[in-house]
Design a protein around this motif. Structure first.
Motif, PDB file in Angstrom:
ATOM      1  N   GLY A 286      -0.011   9.014  -9.909  1.00 22.51           N
ATOM      2  CA  GLY A 286      -1.041  10.015  -9.666  1.00 22.51           C
ATOM      3  C   GLY A 286      -2.059   9.605  -8.617  1.00 22.51           C
ATOM      4  N   GLU A 287      -2.000   8.349  -8.157  1.00 22.88           N
ATOM      5  CA  GLU A 287      -2.959   7.923  -7.135  1.00 22.88           C
ATOM      6  C   GLU A 287      -2.478   8.335  -5.752  1.00 22.88           C
ATOM      7  OE1 GLU A 287      -3.738   3.768  -7.764  1.00 22.88           O
ATOM      8  OE2 GLU A 287      -5.009   4.173  -9.501  1.00 22.88           O
ATOM      9  N   ARG A 288      -3.419   8.428  -4.821  1.00 23.26           N
ATOM     10  CA  ARG A 288      -3.154   9.020  -3.517  1.00 23.26           C
ATOM     11  C   ARG A 288      -2.302   8.135  -2.619  1.00 23.26           C
ATOM     12  NH1 ARG A 288      -8.228  10.568  -0.266  1.00 23.26           N
ATOM     13  NH2 ARG A 288      -6.571  11.273   1.109  1.00 23.26           N
ATOM     14  N   TYR A 289      -1.505   8.797  -1.775  1.00 23.31           N
ATOM     15  CA  TYR A 289      -0.829   8.127  -0.665  1.00 23.31           C
ATOM     16  C   TYR A 289      -1.793   8.109   0.508  1.00 23.31           C
ATOM     17  CZ  TYR A 289       2.507   7.212   3.125  1.00 23.31           C
ATOM     18  OH  TYR A 289       3.159   6.680   4.206  1.00 23.31           O
ATOM     19  N   VAL A 290      -2.021   6.928   1.067  1.00 22.35           N
ATOM     20  CA  VAL A 290      -2.842   6.785   2.265  1.00 22.35           C
ATOM     21  C   VAL A 290      -2.152   5.790   3.187  1.00 22.35           C
ATOM     22  CG1 VAL A 290      -5.050   5.955   3.205  1.00 22.35           C
ATOM     23  CG2 VAL A 290      -5.027   7.380   1.154  1.00 22.35           C
ATOM     24  N   LEU A 291      -2.053   6.114   4.454  1.00 20.50           N
ATOM     25  CA  LEU A 291      -1.448   5.230   5.435  1.00 20.50           C
ATOM     26  C   LEU A 291      -2.080   3.838   5.362  1.00 20.50           C
ATOM     27  CD1 LEU A 291       0.287   4.702   7.967  1.00 20.50           C
ATOM     28  CD2 LEU A 291      -1.630   5.580   9.323  1.00 20.50           C
ATOM     29  N   GLY A 292      -1.252   2.814   5.210  1.00 18.63           N
ATOM     30  CA  GLY A 292      -1.754   1.449   5.138  1.00 18.63           C
ATOM     31  C   GLY A 292      -2.326   1.071   3.789  1.00 18.63           C
ATOM     32  N   GLY A 293      -2.204   1.951   2.797  1.00 19.66           N
ATOM     33  CA  GLY A 293      -2.826   1.693   1.497  1.00 19.66           C
ATOM     34  C   GLY A 293      -2.062   0.682   0.656  1.00 19.66           C
ATOM     35  N   MET A 294      -2.786  -0.277   0.086  1.00 16.34           N
ATOM     36  CA  MET A 294      -2.197  -1.210  -0.876  1.00 16.34           C
ATOM     37  C   MET A 294      -3.227  -1.501  -1.952  1.00 16.34           C
ATOM     38  SD  MET A 294       0.008  -4.724  -0.261  1.00 16.34           S
ATOM     39  CE  MET A 294      -1.364  -5.860  -0.312  1.00 16.34           C
ATOM     40  N   GLY A 295      -3.760  -0.438  -2.539  1.00 19.04           N
ATOM     41  CA  GLY A 295      -4.680  -0.559  -3.645  1.00 19.04           C
ATOM     42  C   GLY A 295      -6.127  -0.595  -3.187  1.00 19.04           C
ATOM     43  N   PRO A 296      -7.032  -0.580  -4.147  1.00 23.05           N
ATOM     44  CA  PRO A 296      -6.722  -0.519  -5.583  1.00 23.05           C
ATOM     45  C   PRO A 296      -6.354   0.868  -6.085  1.00 23.05           C
ATOM     46  CG  PRO A 296      -9.079  -0.561  -5.273  1.00 23.05           C
ATOM     47  CD  PRO A 296      -8.482  -0.720  -3.907  1.00 23.05           C
ATOM     48  N   ASP A 297      -6.670   1.926  -5.310  1.00 21.81           N
ATOM     49  CA  ASP A 297      -6.340   3.262  -5.803  1.00 21.81           C
ATOM     50  C   ASP A 297      -5.743   4.168  -4.726  1.00 21.81           C
ATOM     51  OD1 ASP A 297      -8.592   3.546  -4.294  1.00 21.81           O
ATOM     52  OD2 ASP A 297      -9.845   4.400  -5.861  1.00 21.81           O
ATOM     53  N   VAL A 298      -5.294   3.579  -3.621  1.00 22.72           N
ATOM     54  CA  VAL A 298      -4.544   4.316  -2.593  1.00 22.72           C
ATOM     55  C   VAL A 298      -3.350   3.463  -2.176  1.00 22.72           C
ATOM     56  CG1 VAL A 298      -6.509   5.638  -1.718  1.00 22.72           C
ATOM     57  CG2 VAL A 298      -6.020   3.384  -0.739  1.00 22.72           C
ATOM     58  N   TRP A 299      -2.218   4.120  -1.849  1.00 23.57           N
ATOM     59  CA  TRP A 299      -0.978   3.395  -1.599  1.00 23.57           C
ATOM     60  C   TRP A 299      -0.149   4.069  -0.527  1.00 23.57           C
ATOM     61  CZ3 TRP A 299      -0.906  -0.998  -4.440  1.00 23.57           C
ATOM     62  CH2 TRP A 299      -1.732  -1.031  -5.566  1.00 23.57           C
ATOM     63  N   ASP A 300       0.664   3.270   0.173  1.00 25.54           N
ATOM     64  CA  ASP A 300       1.801   3.825   0.876  1.00 25.54           C
ATOM     65  C   ASP A 300       3.036   3.179   0.253  1.00 25.54           C
ATOM     66  OD1 ASP A 300       2.042   1.299   2.004  1.00 25.54           O
ATOM     67  OD2 ASP A 300       1.502   1.913   4.027  1.00 25.54           O
ATOM     68  N   CYS A 301       4.232   3.531   0.730  1.00 26.60           N
ATOM     69  CA  CYS A 301       5.441   3.124  -0.007  1.00 26.60           C
ATOM     70  C   CYS A 301       5.588   1.611  -0.112  1.00 26.60           C
ATOM     71  CB  CYS A 301       6.680   3.762   0.626  1.00 26.60           C
ATOM     72  SG  CYS A 301       7.104   3.171   2.282  1.00 26.60           S
ATOM     73  N   SER A 302       5.470   0.906   1.012  1.00 23.32           N
ATOM     74  CA  SER A 302       5.656  -0.543   0.974  1.00 23.32           C
ATOM     75  C   SER A 302       4.454  -1.256   0.373  1.00 23.32           C
ATOM     76  CB  SER A 302       5.942  -1.078   2.381  1.00 23.32           C
ATOM     77  OG  SER A 302       4.905  -0.722   3.286  1.00 23.32           O
ATOM     78  N   GLY A 303       3.285  -0.623   0.423  1.00 22.66           N
ATOM     79  CA  GLY A 303       2.117  -1.200  -0.241  1.00 22.66           C
ATOM     80  C   GLY A 303       2.304  -1.211  -1.741  1.00 22.66           C
ATOM     81  N   LEU A 304       2.883  -0.139  -2.286  1.00 27.56           N
ATOM     82  CA  LEU A 304       3.117  -0.049  -3.736  1.00 27.56           C
ATOM     83  C   LEU A 304       4.167  -1.065  -4.183  1.00 27.56           C
ATOM     84  CD1 LEU A 304       2.616   1.456  -6.429  1.00 27.56           C
ATOM     85  CD2 LEU A 304       4.515   2.967  -5.800  1.00 27.56           C
ATOM     86  N   THR A 305       5.280  -1.163  -3.439  1.00 26.74           N
ATOM     87  CA  THR A 305       6.331  -2.100  -3.844  1.00 26.74           C
ATOM     88  C   THR A 305       5.843  -3.546  -3.719  1.00 26.74           C
ATOM     89  OG1 THR A 305       7.253  -1.948  -1.590  1.00 26.74           O
ATOM     90  CG2 THR A 305       8.245  -0.553  -3.296  1.00 26.74           C
ATOM     91  N   LYS A 306       5.124  -3.845  -2.661  1.00 36.26           N
ATOM     92  CA  LYS A 306       4.620  -5.215  -2.462  1.00 36.26           C
ATOM     93  C   LYS A 306       3.662  -5.609  -3.583  1.00 36.26           C
ATOM     94  CE  LYS A 306       1.936  -8.014   0.840  1.00 36.26           C
ATOM     95  NZ  LYS A 306       2.834  -9.191   0.815  1.00 36.26           N
ATOM     96  N   ALA A 307       2.709  -4.717  -3.890  1.00 34.99           N
ATOM     97  CA  ALA A 307       1.721  -5.029  -4.921  1.00 34.99           C
ATOM     98  C   ALA A 307       2.359  -5.087  -6.307  1.00 34.99           C
ATOM     99  CB  ALA A 307       0.601  -3.989  -4.897  1.00 34.99           C
ATOM    100  N   SER A 308       3.338  -4.224  -6.557  1.00 41.89           N
ATOM    101  CA  SER A 308       3.993  -4.218  -7.871  1.00 41.89           C
ATOM    102  C   SER A 308       4.686  -5.549  -8.142  1.00 41.89           C
ATOM    103  CB  SER A 308       5.003  -3.067  -7.951  1.00 41.89           C
ATOM    104  OG  SER A 308       4.352  -1.812  -7.916  1.00 41.89           O
ATOM    105  N   TYR A 309       5.420  -6.037  -7.155  1.00 40.08           N
ATOM    106  CA  TYR A 309       6.104  -7.310  -7.361  1.00 40.08           C
ATOM    107  C   TYR A 309       5.165  -8.500  -7.242  1.00 40.08           C
ATOM    108  CZ  TYR A 309      10.768  -5.973  -8.569  1.00 40.08           C
ATOM    109  OH  TYR A 309      11.845  -5.507  -9.279  1.00 40.08           O
TER     110      TYR A 309
END
Length: 399
Positions: A286-309
């Motif tokens: 439910g958190e927003r997609y933002v270019l270059g986002g890697m948290g804490p509450d905005v993400w892009d695709c590779s930012g989410l996968t990187k932070a998750s792992y």
């Protein structure tokens, strides 16, 4: 000199509303207009006309969804281009900072050596020394010429000569590092300019997606109501049906899961670490997609996968879908898609080449589902796996 095109600042700027516009996504198809209320009312009394009107409305909705998907794909591709450019800026910034430290240390050592030479020369003067020895210390820049011309007939004392040679080496090293630093700074400035340009293009593409989705929602709101009127249903049911059909169409854009040969043996996934990574990802739903986002509450695709792992203590590469693929490939952790298990990463690419760019990365959840930070118009979500442009290999970070 230190240049850094910070992803965190980019995300903050996007959240604050600093979005550049101007990039148009031109579809190869036209979106049909939805009918007027009068046309819908007229069609209700005739079965044939009603069917035709329903087909027309559904075509409007499908075309809007197709247009939005095309724009989202452009945004993903341009976003990945920015992430790769920013990776190069980050790497060059690290190099410049390291060279700057080396240059500062080398310069300090060279200056200290010069002071030592000055002290020796002063002592020689007080002692009444002259000739080649004096020239060597007072005119160090001409030392080689003097030694060559005079055949080194006179030499300073062994200790002084050692200090002199060390001083020359230190000065040469300081100059060498300074020259290398100047070249690195120019390259950093060049890469920063490329990253800035990529950021502008990606931001424009992101805004275009939002514009298209906003327009689609406006048009579809009318279309859903008209369909409900024609079919004696509810507008929200028509919306759910249309969204389901659109998701099915996206999934079927590829006929099936791509097949690829096994490259090597990859170990089993670490279930505990996978559970940690997925739990972290689900906390971002439910958190927003933002270019270059890697948290804490905005993400892009590779930012989410990187932070998750990263939450599971696993490094999967830099903030780039392509780099994450390459990182797992170098670690020999790629498996054919048909061997993928929960927690494996999957990529989307327009290129069939193994080392081609990957414009999107997701976490496979099993059962045909995946978790992703999809595009600027959608939040972090769990959706059915899409086969269209799915790359034939998945990656297993926890192996």
């Amino acid at each position: 000199m230190q240049i850094r095109f910070s992803r965190s600042l980019i995300a903050l700027a996007a959240v604050s509303g600093l979005v550049l516009t101007g990039l148009a996504v031109s579809p190869s198809w036209a979106v049909p207009s939805y009918p007027s209320a009068a046309e819908v009312a007229a069609a209700r009394g005739n079965v044939t006309a009603k069917k035709a009107m329903i087909a027309r409305l559904e075509a409007v909705i499908a075309a809007q969804a197709k247009l939005a998907d095309a724009a989202a794909k452009v945004a993903q591709i341009k976003g990945e281009a920015f992430n790769q450019a920013q990776d190069q800026v980050d790497a060059m910034t690290t190099k410049v900072n390291a060279l700057q430290s080396q240059a500062d240390a080398a310069s300090a050592a060279a200056n200290e050596a010069k002071q030592q030479l000055g002290q020796i020369a002063a002592q020689m003067y007080r002692d009444g020394s002259s000739g080649t020895s004096m020239n060597l210390f007072l005119n160090s820049g001409k030392a080689e010429d003097l030694l060559y011309q005079l055949g080194a007939q006179e030499k300073v004392a062994q200790q002084s000569n050692t200090i002199y040679n060390a001083a020359i080496l230190k000065q040469n090293y300081a100059q060498s590092v300074s020259d290398e630093l100047a070249v690195a700074k120019k390259e950093l400035a060049s890469r920063a300019a490329v990253a800035k340009s990529a950021f502008v293009e990606a931001t424009n593409a992101a805004q275009e997606v939002q514009n298209i989705v906003d327009e689609s929602e406006r048009k579809n709101k009318v279309a859903y109501a008209q369909l409900a009127n024609l079919k004696d249903t509810a507008a929200d049911l028509e919306r759910q049906r249309a969204e389901g059909l659109a998701a099915e169409a996206r999934q079927n854009a590829g006929t099936s899961m791509p097949i690829a040969p096994e490259l090597y043996n990859v170990g089993s996934a670490n279930e505990a670490k996978v559970a940690t990574a997925i739990a972290f990802g689900k906390e971002q739903l439910g958190e927003r997609y933002v270019l270059g986002g890697m948290g804490p509450d905005v993400w892009d695709c590779s930012g989410l996968t990187k932070a998750s792992y990263a939450a599971a203590g696993i490094y999967i590469g830099t903030h780039s879908a392509t780099n994450q693929f390459n990182t797992l490939a170098q670690a020999r952790k790629l498996i054919p898609l048909n061997q993928a298990v929960v927690g494996d990463l999957m990529w989307y690419s327009q290129e069939s080449a193994f080392n081609g760019d990957k414009y999107h990365v997701v976490i496979f959840l099993g059962g045909g589902m995946m978790m992703e930070a999809p595009n600027p118009a959608r939040t972090v979500r769990i959706v059915p796996l899409r086969y269209g442009e799915l790359f034939p290999y998945a990656g297993r970070p926890s192996a």
